[in-house]
Enzyme design. Sequence first.
Site, PDB file in Angstrom:
ATOM      1  N   GLY A  18       1.958   4.636  -5.644  1.00  0.00           N
ATOM      2  CA  GLY A  18       1.756   4.885  -7.075  1.00  0.00           C
ATOM      3  C   GLY A  18       1.881   6.350  -7.413  1.00  0.00           C
ATOM      4  O   GLY A  18       0.998   6.939  -8.033  1.00  0.00           O
ATOM      5  N   GLU A  42      -2.883  10.727  -5.463  1.00  0.00           N
ATOM      6  CA  GLU A  42      -2.340   9.418  -5.823  1.00  0.00           C
ATOM      7  C   GLU A  42      -2.074   8.609  -4.561  1.00  0.00           C
ATOM      8  O   GLU A  42      -1.858   9.174  -3.487  1.00  0.00           O
ATOM      9  CB  GLU A  42      -1.004   9.573  -6.563  1.00  0.00           C
ATOM     10  CG  GLU A  42      -1.115  10.182  -7.945  1.00  0.00           C
ATOM     11  CD  GLU A  42       0.239  10.207  -8.644  1.00  0.00           C
ATOM     12  OE1 GLU A  42       0.336   9.634  -9.744  1.00  0.00           O
ATOM     13  OE2 GLU A  42       1.194  10.799  -8.080  1.00  0.00           O
ATOM     14  N   SER A  87      -7.181  -2.436 -16.099  1.00  0.00           N
ATOM     15  CA  SER A  87      -7.305  -3.329 -14.954  1.00  0.00           C
ATOM     16  C   SER A  87      -8.760  -3.592 -14.596  1.00  0.00           C
ATOM     17  O   SER A  87      -9.057  -4.450 -13.775  1.00  0.00           O
ATOM     18  CB  SER A  87      -6.593  -2.720 -13.732  1.00  0.00           C
ATOM     19  OG  SER A  87      -7.243  -1.538 -13.327  1.00  0.00           O
TER      20      SER A  87
END
Length: 337
Positions: free
Chosen positions: A223, A219, A93
């Site tokens: 997610g 996290e 990403s």
Amino acid sequence: MSRPSPRSAPEASVAGAVITFADVRAAADRIAGVAHRTPVLTSRTLDESVGATVLLKAENLQRAGAFKFRGAYNRISTLSADELARGVCTWSSGNHAQAVALSAALVGTHATVLMPEDAPAAKRSATEGYGATVVTYDRYREDREVKARELADARRLVPVPAFDDPMVMAGQGTAALELIEDAGPVDTLVVPVSGGGLMAGCATAARALLPGVELIGVEPVAGNDTVRSIAAGKRVRIPVPHTIADGQQVEIPGALTFEVNRRLVDDFLLVEDDELIATMTLLFERLKTVVEPSGASALAAVLGNPARFAGRRVGVILSGGNVGIERFASLTAGGRP
């Protein structure tokens, strides 16, 4: 969220079969003089708010703007002449994309990068700026690993995974190695978790240097693929997370990273997007440093659970700072671009 420690001596030895402390040491030698030895930042205001000594490893100041450069360069710099002539590819990403693009340029090869169509514009621009060719895909409808493997096969490129690779993991572990060498022993090390490569590498290094250290992964709430996987005892795939932490929008932990992390990591904490924004703002206003949402997650977990860390020396990895000025301003002003 927390869970009981999963560690035992026999299991820890299995984790060492994936990567060892010697691998991290070798990576440190390989990247020396190429990767930045990033500073450890401190703040009296931060210490007072948590009631602990907080030591921030500023990987937002790393080359290409994130810890990813460590693993990417460690992997790519060891490729054969034939592999370098073919070129490399990856899927990311943004942060690993930039790291691979820069590493490829430094060793004289070319990178092709598969990026989601909605990747932050600043990350795509930087990746192309390092000389890489970007190919896009729809992260919500297409499997990026399948597409990347097809791309690699079609063009005879050498895949450089973002996390599920022993040399990438070992390279990431040098962040914890440097933190401990430069700042001294810590009682707890808190690390962002996406695919798990940074956590696996840092856990391997920290556990070797400080056998009694507490290791905590973080996290985003949306997610939580690693947390779910730990609870299930096997890797669990979740839908693509909807979170501002684009660097942590992974659907499933890596096969290799999961084997290390489920044995070495003591606990996992979850953070909300609002906590990420508050932490980004605090770092900017008090420490004059810019981090992206994913890069703020470990510190957000510490700030959100002060009693959990009170009285301890806490090492925290600020994993990256690749966020454009418009997005940073919008997020910290309360927007959701």
